[in-house]
Design a protein around this motif. Structure first.
Motif, PDB file in Angstrom:
ATOM      1  N   THR A  97       0.841  -1.196   0.000  1.00 37.72           N
ATOM      2  CA  THR A  97       0.000   0.000   0.000  1.00 37.72           C
ATOM      3  C   THR A  97       0.878   1.247   0.000  1.00 37.72           C
ATOM      4  OG1 THR A  97      -0.078   0.216   2.402  1.00 37.72           O
ATOM      5  CG2 THR A  97      -1.740  -1.210   1.374  1.00 37.72           C
ATOM      6  N   MET A  98       0.251   2.361  -0.375  1.00 39.86           N
ATOM      7  CA  MET A  98       0.970   3.630  -0.365  1.00 39.86           C
ATOM      8  C   MET A  98       1.426   3.967   1.056  1.00 39.86           C
ATOM      9  SD  MET A  98       2.162   6.082  -2.112  1.00 39.86           S
ATOM     10  CE  MET A  98       1.384   6.101  -3.716  1.00 39.86           C
ATOM     11  N   ARG A  99       0.618   3.575   2.031  1.00 41.25           N
ATOM     12  CA  ARG A  99       1.003   3.868   3.412  1.00 41.25           C
ATOM     13  C   ARG A  99       2.291   3.119   3.773  1.00 41.25           C
ATOM     14  NH1 ARG A  99      -2.050   6.067   7.283  1.00 41.25           N
ATOM     15  NH2 ARG A  99      -4.032   5.419   6.391  1.00 41.25           N
ATOM     16  N   GLU A 100       2.356   1.844   3.381  1.00 46.38           N
ATOM     17  CA  GLU A 100       3.596   1.092   3.620  1.00 46.38           C
ATOM     18  C   GLU A 100       4.768   1.746   2.909  1.00 46.38           C
ATOM     19  OE1 GLU A 100       3.261  -3.449   3.459  1.00 46.38           O
ATOM     20  OE2 GLU A 100       1.461  -2.747   2.425  1.00 46.38           O
ATOM     21  N   LEU A 101       4.534   2.152   1.657  1.00 43.68           N
ATOM     22  CA  LEU A 101       5.630   2.723   0.876  1.00 43.68           C
ATOM     23  C   LEU A 101       6.185   3.971   1.561  1.00 43.68           C
ATOM     24  CD1 LEU A 101       7.337   2.606  -1.685  1.00 43.68           C
ATOM     25  CD2 LEU A 101       5.590   3.962  -2.842  1.00 43.68           C
ATOM     26  N   ILE A 102       5.281   4.822   2.018  1.00 51.72           N
ATOM     27  CA  ILE A 102       5.731   6.087   2.611  1.00 51.72           C
ATOM     28  C   ILE A 102       6.330   5.878   4.000  1.00 51.72           C
ATOM     29  CG2 ILE A 102       4.980   8.343   3.475  1.00 51.72           C
ATOM     30  CD1 ILE A 102       2.852   8.325   1.244  1.00 51.72           C
ATOM     31  N   TYR A 103       5.610   5.083   4.830  1.00 53.56           N
ATOM     32  CA  TYR A 103       6.025   5.027   6.235  1.00 53.56           C
ATOM     33  C   TYR A 103       7.007   3.899   6.519  1.00 53.56           C
ATOM     34  CZ  TYR A 103       2.624   8.623   7.061  1.00 53.56           C
ATOM     35  OH  TYR A 103       1.947   9.805   7.017  1.00 53.56           O
ATOM     36  N   ASP A 104       6.883   2.758   5.831  1.00 50.58           N
ATOM     37  CA  ASP A 104       7.791   1.648   6.121  1.00 50.58           C
ATOM     38  C   ASP A 104       9.041   1.692   5.259  1.00 50.58           C
ATOM     39  OD1 ASP A 104       5.887   0.917   7.854  1.00 50.58           O
ATOM     40  OD2 ASP A 104       5.228  -0.871   6.792  1.00 50.58           O
ATOM     41  N   TYR A 105       8.876   2.068   4.006  1.00 47.90           N
ATOM     42  CA  TYR A 105      10.036   2.059   3.104  1.00 47.90           C
ATOM     43  C   TYR A 105      10.758   3.404   3.115  1.00 47.90           C
ATOM     44  CZ  TYR A 105       8.595  -2.431   1.297  1.00 47.90           C
ATOM     45  OH  TYR A 105       8.278  -3.749   1.191  1.00 47.90           O
ATOM     46  N   ALA A 106       9.994   4.464   2.968  1.00 47.22           N
ATOM     47  CA  ALA A 106      10.624   5.775   2.793  1.00 47.22           C
ATOM     48  C   ALA A 106      10.811   6.528   4.115  1.00 47.22           C
ATOM     49  CB  ALA A 106       9.816   6.616   1.822  1.00 47.22           C
ATOM     50  N   GLY A 107      10.608   5.834   5.221  1.00 43.40           N
ATOM     51  CA  GLY A 107      10.957   6.420   6.505  1.00 43.40           C
ATOM     52  C   GLY A 107       9.970   7.414   7.078  1.00 43.40           C
ATOM     53  N   GLY A 108       8.819   7.547   6.448  1.00 47.40           N
ATOM     54  CA  GLY A 108       7.820   8.471   6.980  1.00 47.40           C
ATOM     55  C   GLY A 108       8.053   9.892   6.518  1.00 47.40           C
ATOM     56  N   MET A 109       7.218  10.776   7.036  1.00 44.08           N
ATOM     57  CA  MET A 109       7.230  12.144   6.532  1.00 44.08           C
ATOM     58  C   MET A 109       8.417  12.928   7.088  1.00 44.08           C
ATOM     59  SD  MET A 109       4.684  12.295   4.524  1.00 44.08           S
ATOM     60  CE  MET A 109       4.515  14.052   4.250  1.00 44.08           C
ATOM     61  N   LEU A 110       8.953  13.782   6.241  1.00 44.03           N
ATOM     62  CA  LEU A 110      10.039  14.677   6.627  1.00 44.03           C
ATOM     63  C   LEU A 110       9.572  15.547   7.799  1.00 44.03           C
ATOM     64  CD1 LEU A 110      12.881  15.315   5.426  1.00 44.03           C
ATOM     65  CD2 LEU A 110      11.797  17.181   4.176  1.00 44.03           C
ATOM     66  N   GLY A 111      10.351  15.576   8.849  1.00 47.54           N
ATOM     67  CA  GLY A 111      10.007  16.393  10.003  1.00 47.54           C
ATOM     68  C   GLY A 111       8.700  15.992  10.667  1.00 47.54           C
ATOM     69  N   SER A 112       8.240  14.746  10.410  1.00 46.22           N
ATOM     70  CA  SER A 112       6.994  14.226  10.986  1.00 46.22           C
ATOM     71  C   SER A 112       5.788  15.118  10.724  1.00 46.22           C
ATOM     72  CB  SER A 112       7.132  14.010  12.508  1.00 46.22           C
ATOM     73  OG  SER A 112       8.108  13.048  12.750  1.00 46.22           O
ATOM     74  N   ARG A 113       5.823  15.853   9.654  1.00 47.42           N
ATOM     75  CA  ARG A 113       4.665  16.682   9.318  1.00 47.42           C
ATOM     76  C   ARG A 113       3.549  15.793   8.791  1.00 47.42           C
ATOM     77  NH1 ARG A 113       6.565  22.333   8.856  1.00 47.42           N
ATOM     78  NH2 ARG A 113       4.341  22.726   8.738  1.00 47.42           N
ATOM     79  N   PRO A 114       2.322  16.288   8.771  1.00 41.33           N
ATOM     80  CA  PRO A 114       1.224  15.473   8.242  1.00 41.33           C
ATOM     81  C   PRO A 114       1.330  15.306   6.726  1.00 41.33           C
ATOM     82  CG  PRO A 114       0.412  17.337   9.540  1.00 41.33           C
ATOM     83  CD  PRO A 114       1.866  17.563   9.327  1.00 41.33           C
ATOM     84  N   LEU A 115       0.919  14.137   6.263  1.00 42.12           N
ATOM     85  CA  LEU A 115       0.834  13.885   4.828  1.00 42.12           C
ATOM     86  C   LEU A 115      -0.424  14.564   4.292  1.00 42.12           C
ATOM     87  CD1 LEU A 115       1.475  12.264   2.191  1.00 42.12           C
ATOM     88  CD2 LEU A 115       0.143  10.401   3.149  1.00 42.12           C
TER      89      LEU A 115
END
Lengths: 211, 458
Positions: B264-282
Motif C-alpha cells: 500500500t501507499m502507506r507502507e511505501l511512505i512510512y515503512d520504506y521511505a521512513g515516513g514524513m520529513l520532520g513528521s509533518r502530516p501527509l
C-alpha cells in the motif's frame, strides 16, 4: 565557413549508418556528434547534416527545433540545467535556481557575462529521489545544497568540467527500506501512521474505521 | 503469495562495480539467457512471460505477454524490439538505476526477449539527458558482444541479435511509444495515429514491440523462476511479480525500493521511505508520476456493495488500497510508473498543480490543437489564480478546459494532463476557491525547513 566533422567522427557516422535500415534514422545521433564538436547546431551544421543524410535543410531544422537539447544558438562553455519540476521544487529547486542566478550573475535562460555558464530551467530529469539536482553539461549533480553547489560550480571554473564531473557527478543510487524485511501479508497500518495521514479530518476519522 | 526474502531486480545493485560484465556474471548474469537460447523454444518463453502477468512498467500497465501476442509478422517482415528508456514522467527515476547499476540485466532481458519474439535487432531509446547511463549501456553492450552473447551467433546459436542505443534529445512526448518510433526514425517526436499499432506496423514500417526498461529487466527472473511462480510473488491477482517503487518529495528517506506488487501507499511512505520529513502530516501523494490523479489520505474508499472491486477496502483511506494497476484504476487514479511524489501540509495544491501544468505546456508536442492550446490555457488560468488575479469562475473553467482536452487528441498526453488537473480540483476544490478569492499566500509551499537545509542557514 562550411562545417566538417573530424575524420574520427566521420568514421563514427559511417558506423551509425549501419545501425538502421533507413538513412534518416541516423539524424539524431548525427546531430549529437555535431553538437559535441561545434557546441551548437549552427546553420552550417544544418547544411552539413542535410547533405550527409540527403534531407532538406527544412527537415533538419524542424527536428532541431523540436528537441530541447539541441541548441540553435551559441551557449556558454558549460550548460547548467536546473530542474524545476515538482519533486525538485518540493526539496528546494527554487532556492537552487535563485542561488545559481546570484552566483552566475544571469537569470535562467541566459549566459553569464564571462561566457562560462549558460543557465537553463529544465523539466523533470528523472532523478527525483535525489532532489534537488542540476545537470551540468552531460552529468548529474544530486542531493544538492548551496554549499555543495558552490563547490561544483567553482570546480568547473578552476579544474574544468571533466575533473569536476569526476569529483562530484552522481549516478543512480538505491535505498534500503527503513523497515526491512518485506512481510508476507499486508500489515495493518500503524496507528501513528493513520493519525499522521489523517490531518485535520473533515470526514470521519479513518482510525475509527479500521477493522 | 510468497515472501521474496532476496531481492530480484536489484539483487546486483549493491555489488562493487556491478556494471562490469565480470562482476555481473559472477553474480549470475547471462546464465538464464544462455539456458533460454540454447534449450528453450521461443514459444515457451513467450508463454512464460504471458503467465507472469507482467503489467507494463512504463505507466499504462498493459500486460506485456498480451502485447507480445499481437505480433503476427509476415514472411518478409523484420521484427524489432524497442526498449523505452525515455524515462521523463515527473517523479519517476527507476529505469535510470537499472541502466546505471545493472546494465547487464537489461541486456540479458533484451537478448531473451529478442529471441522469444523472433527479433534480431533491439533499440534502446534513452533520453538524451542520461548521457552517463548511455555510456554505461554502450560499454556493457560492447562487453556482451565481446563475450559472444550478442552478434551473429549469440551463445553459439543461429539467431543474430544486435542491440543499439539510440539517444533522444529532450522531449517528454518521446516516451509515448509511437512518438518514440518517430524519433527513432529521425523525425520530430509526434505521436502517430493508431491503429495500426506498433505490433503491426511500428518502426521502419515493421512489426515492433515497445517495452519499458523495467518490463524487459524482469524477463530473466520470469524465465528462471517460471511465469507462474514469479507472478505469485505479487499480493494481487493478474498483476504479477515485484517492481521498483520510487518515493520523492517530503519523506525522510526518498529513493528507490523493490517490493512485491500490491503493497500500500502507506507502507511505501512510512515503512520504506521512513515516513514524513520532520513528521509533518501527509497532505497528498501523486502515486505514479505526474499524470496520475493525486490521492488524498483523508478520503475514504466508498465501495459499500460486495461486487465493487474495492469493497474489501470500503471505509479505509485511499492510501490503504494495494498499489496495483487494476485496484488503482478502480480508485479513480492510475498506478503509472509506481514512483510517488509525497507532499506535506506546507504544499499549496494550486501551486503544485501549476508546477505540473507548466511541465505539460512545455512538453506538449503541438500536433493536436486541444492539447497545444489547452495546456497553455490551463497554465494561464492557474497563473492568474496564483497571482491573485483569479475569478471564482476560473475553477470551473479549469474543469471545462480539461474536459475538452480528454479524448480529443491523437495520443494520451492530453488525458494525462487533464486527469491530474481534474484530480487536484476535485479533491482540493476549497484551495482553488480560496486562491480564486485571495490569491496565494506570499511564502506558500516553500517549506522553510527545506529551504533552510538547502541554503545551509541555521
Amino acid at each position: 565557413m562550411a562545417f566538417a566533422l573530424t575524420p574520427e567522427r566521420e568514421r563514427e557516422v559511417d558506423e551509425l549508418l549501419t545501425r538502421y535500415p533507413e538513412r534518416r534514422a541516423s539524424l539524431l545521433p548525427l546531430l549529437w556528434l555535431c553538437q559535441r564538436q561545434n557546441g551548437w547546431i549552427s546553420p552550417e551544421v544544418v547544411d552539413y547534416v542535410s547533405q550527409r543524410l540527403d534531407l532538406s535543410t527544412a527537415t533538419v531544422r524542424g527536428v532541431v527545433t523540436f528537441y530541447t537539447m539541441f541548441f540553435d544558438e551559441p551557449v556558454g562553455e558549460n550548460v547548467v540545467w536546473v530542474c524545476r519540476t515538482l519533486s525538485c521544487d518540493l526539496r528546494g529547486g527554487k532556492a537552487i535556481q535563485d542561488h545559481l542566478e546570484n552566483k552566475l550573475g544571469c537569470t535562467a535562460g541566459h549566459t553569464s557575462s564571462d561566457g562560462k555558464f549558460t543557465l537553463l530551467k529544465a523539466e523533470c530529469l528523472a532523478a527525483c529521489g535525489q532532489a534537488p539536482m542540476v545537470q551540468i553539461n552531460d552529468r548529474y549533480y544530486e542531493n544538492l545544497d548551496v554549499e555543495l553547489l558552490d563547490q561544483i560550480i567553482d570546480a568547473h571554473v578552476t579544474k574544468g568540467a571533466e575533473e569536476a564531473a569526476r569529483e562530484f557527478s552522481t549516478h543512480a543510487t538505491f535505498g534500503a527500506p527503513t523497515k526491512a524485511p518485506i512481510s508476507t501479508a499486508p500489515p495493518p497500518p500503524s496507528p501513528e501512521a493513520v493519525r499522521l495521514a489523517s490531518q485535520p479530518p473533515p470526514a470521519p476519522d479513518p482510525v475509527g474505521d479500521e477493522s | 503469495m510468497s515472501n521474496p526474502t532476496k531481492p530480484l531486480l536489484t539483487t546486483r545493485y549493491g555489488i562493487a562495480e556491478s556494471w562490469k560484465i565480470a562482476n555481473a556474471e559472477r553474480a549470475g548474469a547471462y546464465r538464464v539467457a544462455k539456458r533460454a537460447l540454447t534449450s528453450i523454444e521461443p514459444a515457451k518463453l513467450k508463454g512464460e512471460v504471458k503467465k507472469a502477468n507482467i503489467r507494463g512498467r512504463g505507466g499504462a500497465g498493459f500486460p506485456a505477454g498480451v502485447k507480445w501476442g499481437f505480433l503476427n509478422p509476415g514472411p518478409d517482415d523484420q521484427v524489432y524490439l524497442v526498449i523505452n528508456a525515455d524515462e521523463s514522467e515527473p517523479g519517476t527515476f527507476k529505469d535510470r538505476s537499472l541502466m546505471d547499476l545493472d546494465p547487464h540485466r537489461l541486456i540479458e532481458g533484451a537478448i531473451i526477449s529478442c529471441y522469444a519474439i523472433g527479433s534480431h535487432v533491439a533499440y534502446i531509446y534513452v533520453r538524451g539527458e542520461l548521457a552517463f547511463s548511455v555510456a554505461r549501456l554502450e560499454e556493457a553492450i560492447a562487453d556482451a558482444r565481446h563475450a559472444g552473447y550478442l552478434g551473429a551467433r549469440p551463445f553459439g546459436i543461429d539467431h543474430e541479435i544486435e542491440i543499439y542505443v539510440h539517444t533522444g534529445a529532450g522531449a517528454y512526448i518521446c516516451g509515448e511509444e509511437t512518438a518514440l518510433l518517430n524519433s527513432l526514425e529521425g523525425r520530430r517526436g509526434e505521436p502517430r495515429l493508431k491503429p495500426p499499432f506498433p505490433a503491426v506496423k511500428g518502426v521502419f514500417g515493421m512489426p515492433t514491440i515497445v517495452n519499458n526498461v523495467e518490463t524487459i529487466a524482469v524477463v530473466p527472473d520470469v524465465i528462471e523462476m517460471g511465469g507462474d511462480a514469479w507472478s505469485a510473488l505479487s499480493r494481487l491477482p493478474a498483476d504479477g511479480g515485484v517492481r521498483l517503487y520510487g518515493v520523492s518529495g517530503h519523506v525522510r528517506n526518498p529513493g528507490l525500493f523493490e517490493a512485491p506488487v500490491g503493497i500500500t501507499m502507506r507502507e511505501l511512505i512510512y515503512d520504506y521511505a521512513g515516513g514524513m520529513l520532520g513528521s509533518r502530516p501527509l497532505k497528498a501523494v501523486i502515486p505514479g508520476g505526474s499524470s496520475t490523479p493525486v490521492l488524498d489520505p483523508r478520503r475514504l474508499v466508498d465501495a459499500p456493495e460486495e461486487d465493487q472491486p474495492l469493497h474489501a477496502w470500503h471505509g479505509k483511506s485511499e492510501i490503504d488500497v494495494p498499489m496495483g494497476v487494476d485496484t488503482y484504476r478502480a480508485l479513480g487514479t492510475m498506478l503509472g510508473t509506481c514512483c510517488a511524489i509525497v507532499m506535506d501540509d506546507t504544499v499549496n495544491m494550486v501551486e503544485a498543480c501549476r508546477n505540473l501544468m507548466r511541465f505539460y505546456k512545455h512538453e506538449s508536442c503541438g500536433q493536436c490543437t486541444p492539447c497545444r492550446e489547452g495546456t497553455g490555457w490551463l497554465v494561464d488560468v492557474l497563473d492568474n489564480l496564483c497571482a491573485g488575479r483569479g475569478k471564482l469562475e476560473d475553477v470551473d473553467l479549469l474543469v471545462d478546459i480539461s474536459n475538452n482536452m480528454m479524448g480529443n487528441t491523437i495520443c494520451a498526453f492530453a488525458d494525462g494532463t487533464a486527469m491530474p488537473l481534474l484530480g487536484f480540483v476535485q479533491k482540493f476544490r476549497d484551495e482553488f476557491i480560496d486562491a480564486a478569492r485571495n490569491g496565494l499566500p506570499v511564502d506558500v509551499r516553500h517549506d522553510d525547513s527545506v529551504r533552510r537545509k538547502v541554503e545551509k542557514v541555521a
